[in-house]
Design a protein around this motif. Structure first.
Motif, PDB file in Angstrom:
ATOM      1  N   THR A  63       0.770  -1.363  -0.245  1.00 13.25           N
ATOM      2  CA  THR A  63       0.074  -0.541  -0.241  1.00 13.25           C
ATOM      3  C   THR A  63       0.903   1.259  -0.159  1.00 13.25           C
ATOM      4  OG1 THR A  63      -0.286   0.163   2.484  1.00 13.25           O
ATOM      5  CG2 THR A  63      -1.817  -1.287   1.713  1.00 13.25           C
ATOM      6  N   GLY A  64       0.197   2.323  -0.676  1.00 15.86           N
ATOM      7  CA  GLY A  64       1.088   3.388  -0.637  1.00 15.86           C
ATOM      8  C   GLY A  64       2.660   3.833  -1.157  1.00 15.86           C
ATOM      9  N   LEU A  65       2.565   2.719  -2.301  1.00 17.68           N
ATOM     10  CA  LEU A  65       4.422   2.124  -2.402  1.00 17.68           C
ATOM     11  C   LEU A  65       4.740   3.051  -2.864  1.00 17.68           C
ATOM     12  CD1 LEU A  65       6.563   0.269  -1.798  1.00 17.68           C
ATOM     13  CD2 LEU A  65       5.529  -1.238  -4.134  1.00 17.68           C
ATOM     14  N   PHE A  66       3.473   4.173  -4.249  1.00 19.59           N
ATOM     15  CA  PHE A  66       4.523   5.016  -4.909  1.00 19.59           C
ATOM     16  C   PHE A  66       3.270   6.482  -4.267  1.00 19.59           C
ATOM     17  CE2 PHE A  66       4.878   1.038  -7.346  1.00 19.59           C
ATOM     18  CZ  PHE A  66       6.021   0.506  -7.515  1.00 19.59           C
ATOM     19  N   PRO A  67       4.783   7.341  -5.282  1.00 17.48           N
ATOM     20  CA  PRO A  67       3.861   8.908  -4.845  1.00 17.48           C
ATOM     21  C   PRO A  67       3.022   9.110  -5.736  1.00 17.48           C
ATOM     22  CG  PRO A  67       5.907   9.309  -5.586  1.00 17.48           C
ATOM     23  CD  PRO A  67       6.210   7.685  -5.323  1.00 17.48           C
ATOM     24  N   ALA A  68       1.953  10.328  -5.283  1.00 15.37           N
ATOM     25  CA  ALA A  68       0.645  10.284  -6.475  1.00 15.37           C
ATOM     26  C   ALA A  68       1.407  11.070  -7.890  1.00 15.37           C
ATOM     27  CB  ALA A  68       0.451  11.611  -5.494  1.00 15.37           C
ATOM     28  N   ASP A  69       2.531  11.803  -7.735  1.00 17.39           N
ATOM     29  CA  ASP A  69       2.936  12.729  -8.775  1.00 17.39           C
ATOM     30  C   ASP A  69       3.721  11.550  -9.504  1.00 17.39           C
ATOM     31  OD1 ASP A  69       2.244  14.836  -7.285  1.00 17.39           O
ATOM     32  OD2 ASP A  69       4.848  15.523  -6.562  1.00 17.39           O
ATOM     33  N   ASP A  70       4.081  10.574  -9.255  1.00 16.29           N
ATOM     34  CA  ASP A  70       4.480   9.282 -10.401  1.00 16.29           C
ATOM     35  C   ASP A  70       3.620   8.367 -11.307  1.00 16.29           C
ATOM     36  OD1 ASP A  70       6.804   9.921 -10.134  1.00 16.29           O
ATOM     37  OD2 ASP A  70       7.718   8.830  -9.322  1.00 16.29           O
ATOM     38  N   ILE A  71       2.270   8.438  -9.582  1.00 15.51           N
ATOM     39  CA  ILE A  71       0.612   7.586 -10.359  1.00 15.51           C
ATOM     40  C   ILE A  71       0.406   8.002 -11.643  1.00 15.51           C
ATOM     41  CG2 ILE A  71      -1.255   6.663 -10.361  1.00 15.51           C
ATOM     42  CD1 ILE A  71       1.554   4.967  -8.979  1.00 15.51           C
ATOM     43  N   ALA A  72       0.367  10.028 -12.074  1.00 13.02           N
ATOM     44  CA  ALA A  72      -0.503  11.289 -11.892  1.00 13.02           C
ATOM     45  C   ALA A  72       0.350  11.031 -13.984  1.00 13.02           C
ATOM     46  CB  ALA A  72      -0.671  11.708 -11.709  1.00 13.02           C
ATOM     47  N   GLN A  73       1.350  10.793 -13.082  1.00  9.53           N
ATOM     48  CA  GLN A  73       1.970  11.147 -14.663  1.00  9.53           C
ATOM     49  C   GLN A  73       2.552  10.359 -15.377  1.00  9.53           C
ATOM     50  OE1 GLN A  73       6.642  11.860 -14.205  1.00  9.53           O
ATOM     51  NE2 GLN A  73       6.628  12.284 -16.720  1.00  9.53           N
ATOM     52  N   ALA A  74       2.056   8.877 -14.835  1.00  9.54           N
ATOM     53  CA  ALA A  74       2.346   7.454 -14.882  1.00  9.54           C
ATOM     54  C   ALA A  74       0.712   6.760 -16.751  1.00  9.54           C
ATOM     55  CB  ALA A  74       2.856   5.871 -14.625  1.00  9.54           C
ATOM     56  N   ARG A  75      -0.144   7.777 -15.782  1.00  5.82           N
ATOM     57  CA  ARG A  75      -1.488   7.967 -16.279  1.00  5.82           C
ATOM     58  C   ARG A  75      -1.722   8.951 -16.860  1.00  5.82           C
ATOM     59  NH1 ARG A  75      -6.562   9.063 -16.083  1.00  5.82           N
ATOM     60  NH2 ARG A  75      -8.673   7.381 -15.870  1.00  5.82           N
ATOM     61  N   ALA A  76      -1.319  10.015 -16.829  1.00  2.71           N
ATOM     62  CA  ALA A  76      -1.063  10.798 -18.131  1.00  2.71           C
ATOM     63  C   ALA A  76      -0.590  10.291 -19.351  1.00  2.71           C
ATOM     64  CB  ALA A  76      -0.871  11.869 -18.010  1.00  2.71           C
ATOM     65  N   ILE A  77       0.951   9.745 -19.375  1.00  2.85           N
ATOM     66  CA  ILE A  77       1.165   9.165 -20.154  1.00  2.85           C
ATOM     67  C   ILE A  77       0.038   8.243 -21.417  1.00  2.85           C
ATOM     68  CG2 ILE A  77       3.478   8.405 -21.043  1.00  2.85           C
ATOM     69  CD1 ILE A  77       4.880  10.063 -19.104  1.00  2.85           C
ATOM     70  N   ILE A  78      -0.149   7.072 -20.704  1.00  2.93           N
ATOM     71  CA  ILE A  78      -1.181   6.182 -20.549  1.00  2.93           C
ATOM     72  C   ILE A  78      -1.859   6.742 -21.163  1.00  2.93           C
ATOM     73  CG2 ILE A  78      -1.896   3.934 -20.231  1.00  2.93           C
ATOM     74  CD1 ILE A  78       0.327   3.467 -17.495  1.00  2.93           C
ATOM     75  N   MET A  79      -2.686   7.284 -20.862  1.00  2.00           N
ATOM     76  CA  MET A  79      -4.488   7.631 -21.667  1.00  2.00           C
ATOM     77  C   MET A  79      -4.219   8.624 -23.158  1.00  2.00           C
ATOM     78  SD  MET A  79      -6.981   6.820 -19.744  1.00  2.00           S
ATOM     79  CE  MET A  79      -7.787   8.183 -19.762  1.00  2.00           C
ATOM     80  N   ASP A  80      -2.851   9.195 -23.126  1.00  2.00           N
ATOM     81  CA  ASP A  80      -2.108   9.764 -24.378  1.00  2.00           C
ATOM     82  C   ASP A  80      -1.815   8.904 -25.684  1.00  2.00           C
ATOM     83  OD1 ASP A  80      -1.426  12.450 -26.010  1.00  2.00           O
ATOM     84  OD2 ASP A  80       0.770  11.385 -25.831  1.00  2.00           O
ATOM     85  N   HIS A  81      -1.359   7.476 -25.046  1.00  2.00           N
ATOM     86  CA  HIS A  81      -0.901   6.983 -26.393  1.00  2.00           C
ATOM     87  C   HIS A  81      -1.742   5.559 -26.423  1.00  2.00           C
ATOM     88  CE1 HIS A  81       3.442   7.195 -26.426  1.00  2.00           C
ATOM     89  NE2 HIS A  81       3.164   8.198 -25.572  1.00  2.00           N
ATOM     90  N   SER A  82      -2.699   5.645 -25.198  1.00  2.00           N
ATOM     91  CA  SER A  82      -3.399   4.419 -25.598  1.00  2.00           C
ATOM     92  C   SER A  82      -5.047   5.258 -26.743  1.00  2.00           C
ATOM     93  CB  SER A  82      -4.352   3.759 -24.694  1.00  2.00           C
ATOM     94  OG  SER A  82      -5.100   5.123 -23.166  1.00  2.00           O
ATOM     95  N   GLU A  83      -5.328   6.731 -26.182  1.00  2.00           N
ATOM     96  CA  GLU A  83      -5.884   7.212 -27.367  1.00  2.00           C
ATOM     97  C   GLU A  83      -5.800   7.404 -28.305  1.00  2.00           C
ATOM     98  OE1 GLU A  83      -8.856   8.768 -27.013  1.00  2.00           O
ATOM     99  OE2 GLU A  83      -9.115   7.164 -24.932  1.00  2.00           O
ATOM    100  N   ARG A  84      -4.254   7.236 -28.120  1.00  2.00           N
ATOM    101  CA  ARG A  84      -3.814   7.865 -30.167  1.00  2.00           C
ATOM    102  C   ARG A  84      -3.558   6.386 -30.900  1.00  2.00           C
ATOM    103  NH1 ARG A  84       2.352  10.449 -29.443  1.00  2.00           N
ATOM    104  NH2 ARG A  84       2.042  10.195 -27.449  1.00  2.00           N
TER     105      ARG A  84
END
Length: 277
Positions: free
Chosen positions: A28-49
């Motif tokens: 639980t809580g292994l990764f900081p919120a900033d890293d999680i948000a950044q990873a998710r944004a990149i994945i959403m961008d690529h999966s939409e493209r």
């Protein structure tokens, strides 16, 4: 499922749980919120493209296969993914489980949109075609691991959103799940919040479940292997040279750059056969 934090993670206890217990643990809580948000944004961008490349049609059971999307080669898409893959807590546990020089076989994202279908129960590489046991060495068993899987949660993993289901203890008897195994009756869920991670032995029966929520279910999926198992992805070949040149010692290990094989051992003599008996 036994749950740990970065401070409470005991590599020996976790190794025992992966091999002889339920086969999975949660951090639980292994990764900081900033890293999680950044990873998710990149994945959403690529999966939409990349959605334009997906063939939109009905699956065999009427499922919309375009509602589940993979994003591959994540190390080339942002430095954040190297930080996630080489988290010190994961590295310490995996060195006890897979050996001190383990490598990474794949790092990808799985995005399941609302309404997206689940999967059939399965086991993971290098066991993923064990429904054909004759293609594997005789006597192969799960007394030692040739795989560890990490799921890093980028969205809430709930029963409604299709949190991964797994059958506890099935990693102890290496075989592919079949239709008579009543997976659903035995299954528990890998539940958690963004920033959590689940580590499991990929010989444990598992599958993504249908997303019946109103939000996406994103995760980073990382496969780790002993140093001598052929990786599923050829990551060094897919990465820019700048990424390889700047790789940290842990990332070099994960990419298999410290393990020389296979290599040509006769380069000095190649093409010169004169005088040989």
């Amino acid at each position: 499922m036994k749950t740990f934090t970065a401070d409470s993670a005991d590599p020996d206890a976790i190794r025992e749980e992966l091999l002889h217990g339920k086969g999975a643990v949660r951090f639980t809580g292994l990764f900081p919120a900033d890293d999680i948000a950044q990873a998710r944004a990149i994945i959403m961008d690529h999966s939409e493209r990349d959605a334009a490349k997906v063939t939109h049609f009905q699956g065999r059971a009427g499922d919309r296969i375009d509602l589940q999307r993979r994003v591959w080669n994540l190390l080339a898409k942002g430095d954040v993914f190297a930080r996630l893959a080489a988290h010190p807590t994961l590295m310490a546990v995996l060195r006890r489980f897979l050996g001190s020089e383990f490598i990474m076989g794949s790092i990808a994202a799985n995005r399941i949109l609302p309404g997206g279908p689940g999967q059939e129960p399965h086991i993971d590489y290098p066991y993923w075609d064990f429904h054909q046991p004759g293609t594997h060495p005789t006597g192969l068993n799960a007394s030692f691991p040739m795989n560890a899987q990490v799921t890093i949660l980028l969205d809430p993993f709930t029963e409604a959103s299709g949190a991964t289901a797994y059958a506890p203890g099935t990693q102890r008897d290496l075989r592919y799940p079949g239709p008579n195994d009543d997976f659903d009756a035995r299954a528990e869920r890998m539940l958690g919040d963004p920033g959590d991670a689940v580590l499991f032995f990929g010989a444990c029966w598992h599958c993504a479940m249908p997303n019946r929520s109103n939000h996406d279910r994103n995760a980073v999926l990382i496969q780790y292997l002993p140093k001598w198992v052929k990786p599923m992805e050829d990551m060094p070949a897919a990465l820019p040279q700048t990424v390889l040149d700047s790789a940290s010692p842990d990332l070099r290990q994960l990419l298999g750059l410290n393990f020389p094989y296979p290599e040509i051992l006769d380069t000095a003599e190649a093409g010169n056969t004169e005088g040989r008996a």
